[in-house]
Design a protein around this motif. Structure first.
Motif, mmCIF file in Angstrom:
data_model
loop_
_atom_site.group_PDB
_atom_site.id
_atom_site.type_symbol
_atom_site.label_atom_id
_atom_site.label_comp_id
_atom_site.label_asym_id
_atom_site.label_seq_id
_atom_site.Cartn_x
_atom_site.Cartn_y
_atom_site.Cartn_z
ATOM 1 N N ALA A 89 -3.879 38.194 -0.469
ATOM 2 C CA ALA A 89 -4.361 39.501 0.035
ATOM 3 C C ALA A 89 -4.833 40.365 -1.147
ATOM 4 N N GLY A 90 -6.188 39.906 -1.925
ATOM 5 C CA GLY A 90 -6.507 40.511 -2.909
ATOM 6 C C GLY A 90 -5.794 39.883 -4.082
ATOM 7 N N SER A 91 -6.205 40.184 -5.293
ATOM 8 C CA SER A 91 -5.214 39.413 -6.429
ATOM 9 C C SER A 91 -4.279 40.416 -6.784
ATOM 10 N N ASP A 92 -4.345 41.642 -6.257
ATOM 11 C CA ASP A 92 -3.233 42.652 -6.319
ATOM 12 C C ASP A 92 -1.944 42.077 -5.807
ATOM 13 N N GLU A 93 -1.975 41.274 -4.634
ATOM 14 C CA GLU A 93 -0.891 40.492 -3.916
ATOM 15 C C GLU A 93 -0.297 39.369 -5.026
ATOM 16 N N ASN A 162 -11.450 42.842 -19.420
ATOM 17 C CA ASN A 162 -10.375 43.945 -19.126
ATOM 18 C C ASN A 162 -10.859 45.024 -18.076
ATOM 19 N N ASN A 163 -10.276 45.485 -17.205
ATOM 20 C CA ASN A 163 -10.683 46.876 -16.723
ATOM 21 C C ASN A 163 -9.302 47.777 -17.214
ATOM 22 N N PRO A 164 -9.612 48.817 -17.502
ATOM 23 C CA PRO A 164 -10.963 49.588 -17.669
ATOM 24 C C PRO A 164 -11.935 49.502 -18.935
ATOM 25 N N ILE A 189 -3.913 35.130 -16.564
ATOM 26 C CA ILE A 189 -5.232 35.623 -17.132
ATOM 27 C C ILE A 189 -6.012 36.147 -15.832
ATOM 28 N N ASP A 190 -6.082 37.364 -15.781
ATOM 29 C CA ASP A 190 -6.728 38.139 -14.693
ATOM 30 C C ASP A 190 -8.274 38.081 -14.935
ATOM 31 N N ALA A 191 -8.851 37.285 -14.015
ATOM 32 C CA ALA A 191 -10.486 37.110 -14.588
ATOM 33 C C ALA A 191 -11.234 37.946 -13.203
ATOM 34 N N ALA A 192 -10.811 38.849 -12.797
ATOM 35 C CA ALA A 192 -11.431 39.726 -11.911
ATOM 36 C C ALA A 192 -13.095 39.586 -11.915
ATOM 37 N N TYR A 193 -13.450 40.117 -13.321
ATOM 38 C CA TYR A 193 -14.888 40.195 -13.398
ATOM 39 C C TYR A 193 -15.667 38.875 -14.120
ATOM 40 N N ALA A 194 -14.834 37.843 -14.121
ATOM 41 C CA ALA A 194 -15.500 36.642 -14.682
ATOM 42 C C ALA A 194 -16.845 36.279 -14.349
ATOM 43 N N ARG A 219 -8.283 35.490 -9.612
ATOM 44 C CA ARG A 219 -9.664 35.675 -9.336
ATOM 45 C C ARG A 219 -9.537 36.403 -8.035
ATOM 46 N N THR A 220 -10.704 37.256 -7.567
ATOM 47 C CA THR A 220 -10.790 38.204 -6.637
ATOM 48 C C THR A 220 -12.188 37.989 -5.871
ATOM 49 N N PHE A 221 -12.234 38.469 -4.708
ATOM 50 C CA PHE A 221 -13.356 38.545 -3.961
ATOM 51 C C PHE A 221 -13.850 40.033 -3.913
ATOM 52 N N SER A 222 -12.957 41.009 -4.543
ATOM 53 C CA SER A 222 -13.402 42.401 -4.319
ATOM 54 C C SER A 222 -14.559 42.683 -5.102
ATOM 55 N N LYS A 223 -14.931 42.162 -6.288
ATOM 56 C CA LYS A 223 -15.952 42.582 -7.258
ATOM 57 C C LYS A 223 -17.426 41.833 -6.889
ATOM 58 N N ILE A 224 -17.626 40.733 -7.495
ATOM 59 C CA ILE A 224 -18.958 40.288 -7.300
ATOM 60 C C ILE A 224 -19.320 39.948 -5.811
ATOM 61 N N LEU A 230 -11.529 43.530 2.845
ATOM 62 C CA LEU A 230 -10.973 42.645 3.438
ATOM 63 C C LEU A 230 -9.789 42.080 2.490
ATOM 64 N N ARG A 231 -9.424 42.399 1.389
ATOM 65 C CA ARG A 231 -8.310 42.099 0.592
ATOM 66 C C ARG A 231 -8.197 40.559 0.376
ATOM 67 N N LEU A 232 -8.979 39.869 -0.419
ATOM 68 C CA LEU A 232 -8.943 38.486 -0.910
ATOM 69 C C LEU A 232 -8.721 38.157 -2.246
HETATM 70 C C1 LIG Z 1 -10.441 44.969 -9.162
HETATM 71 C C2 LIG Z 1 -9.380 44.406 -10.158
HETATM 72 C C3 LIG Z 1 -8.512 43.314 -9.602
HETATM 73 C C4 LIG Z 1 -9.004 43.019 -8.100
HETATM 74 O O1 LIG Z 1 -7.840 43.484 -7.246
HETATM 75 P P1 LIG Z 1 -8.040 43.228 -5.619
HETATM 76 O O2 LIG Z 1 -6.565 43.004 -5.224
HETATM 77 O O3 LIG Z 1 -8.444 41.567 -5.497
HETATM 78 O O4 LIG Z 1 -9.155 43.835 -4.773
HETATM 79 C C5 LIG Z 1 -7.602 42.569 -10.052
HETATM 80 N N1 LIG Z 1 -7.474 42.821 -11.511
HETATM 81 C C6 LIG Z 1 -8.318 43.577 -12.143
HETATM 82 C C7 LIG Z 1 -8.264 43.895 -13.485
HETATM 83 C C8 LIG Z 1 -9.400 44.393 -11.320
HETATM 84 O O5 LIG Z 1 -9.958 45.554 -12.015
#
Ligand SMILES: *Cc1c(COP(=O)(O)O)cnc(C)c1O
Length: 367
Positions: A89-93, A162-164, A189-194, A219-224, A230-232
């Motif tokens: 449920a999001g990469s956060d989970e 990296n974010n931010p 390796i958190d590639a949320a923005y890959a 990876r996440t569906f929240s960015k691109i 929806l949290r994925l």
């Molecule tokens: C936005 C972001 C996520 C994505 O989180 P979700 O839980 O998938 O919405 C993960 N890691 C980083 C570094 C982010 O900026």
């Protein structure tokens, strides 16, 4: 008098500063320009929206607990084995799950000083100690990370890009980081923005997961893919790590709407290409505009920029934030990341970026 012990949470929990997301509202502004959360400028694929709507009559059903269709679609898209994918449920989970499964009291979790805040939050929540490695020019410093590995280190978690900060490590640097870690340490390796990165020396982590037993890519569906609501998210794992995560995750952790929309989003290559092309156009445009105003930017490869404002209280990041907000423009303050002189600004639509650039020109010119 008998004193009964008070109710207390586990050690560490009360040390956590709750994560504060980007603001979404401005008082008195009906449609603020929302550039605080790195959400997609273009919104989701129409096909993903259609798949989401088509599911409405079925929401009394439990979702597929194994997210089979989604994992197969991801497997086809990336040329990887679906059995090694775990959805969340999001990469956060998935970040939380990794911490729960691999770290606990007495263990150390290593991350980069200006890394994503969910890492220390989740590490602290499981009772582990977070160690922050200093950065070089707001970029993860592989030597500094490796120098902080001890026999207590269980997990190294790096966002790439990296974010931010928006900076990234090339394939060689990530390989060097991995090569320096003991086999008992998991590299996440958190590639949320890959998907936004267009550099020849970048690889999101798939190749490394393919050849190592102690690397996971998130990876996440929240960015691109623009499905943050929806949290994925998903993890690509060595088989043993996938097995561990599948034992601990809740059986229906990914809801049915997210699965349906996710499959449609992955398969909508046109929408994906549009979102990528949009960023390739507006990221450099906006970066050049801000640089021309005298603001210092870290070179970003993601869908946001990190701008350094002057120290003068009339011109600093807080003043800029307030000025932009008064124009109905929401950006993100960076104090929680130890970067109080910076604002992070997401790449929005073309007209939005033109509006923000004009507002910042006015802000920097005013005396
Ligand atoms: C936005 C972001 C996520 C994505 O989180 P979700 O839980 O998938 O919405 C993960 N890691 C980083 C570094 C982010 O900026």
């Amino acid at each position: 008098m008998m004193h009964e012990p008070a109710l207390v949470p586990r050690p560490g929990i009360l040390d956590i500063s709750p994560y504060v997301g980007g603001e979404a509202k401005v008082a008195g502004v009906e449609h603020p320009i929302r550039l605080a959360s790195n959400e997609s400028a273009l919104g989701p694929s129409r096909k993903a929206i259609a798949a989401y709507r088509a599911l409405a009559g079925e929401i009394h059903r439990y979702p597929d607990g194994n997210a089979e269709e989604l994992r197969e679609a991801l497997g086809r898209c990336h040329g990887i084995d679906p059995a090694r994918i775990v959805c969340g449920a999001g990469s956060d989970e998935l970040i939380a799950l990794l911490l729960r499964c691999y770290a606990g009291p007495g263990d150390e979790v290593l991350y980069s000083r200006h890394g994503f805040l969910m890492y220390p939050i989740n590490a602290t929540a499981v009772g582990a100690t977070t160690i922050a490695a200093p950065e070089r020019e707001l970029t993860t410093d592989v030597d500094a990370v490796l120098a902080r590995v001890t026999e207590r280190t269980r997990l190294v978690i790096i966002a790439n890009p990296n974010n931010p900060t928006g900076t990234y490590l090339g394939t060689q640097e990530i390989a060097r980081l991995h090569a320096g870690l003991p086999a008992s340490v998991l590299l996440a390796i958190d590639a949320a923005y890959a998907e936004f990165v267009n550099r020849n020396d970048y690889e999101p982590g798939i190749a490394l997961v393919n050849r190592a037993e102690n690397v996971v890519m998130l990876r996440t569906f929240s960015k691109i893919y623009a499905l943050g609501g929806l949290r994925l998210g998903w993890a690509y794992c060595p088989p043993a790590v996938a097995d561990v995560l599948n034992r601990v995750r809740s059986p229906f952790n990914v809801n049915a709407a997210a699965q349906a929309a996710g499959v449609a989003a992955v398969e909508d290559v046109e929408a994906f290409n549009r979102a990528r092309a949009h960023n390739e156009r507006w990221l450099p445009w906006f970066s050049e505009r801000l640089a021309a105003l005298g603001l210092r930017l870290t070179p970003s490869v993601a869908n946001f920029v990190l701008a350094r404002f002057p120290d003068d209280p009339l011109k600093n990041a807080d003043a800029a934030f307030a000025f932009l907000q008064s124009r109905g423009i929401l950006t993100r303050k960076m104090g929680a990341y130890g970067l109080p002189q910076h604002l992070r600004i997401t790449i929005g639509t073309g007209p939005e970026m033109e509006t923000v650039a004009a507002a910042l020109a006015e802000f920097t010119a005013a005396s």
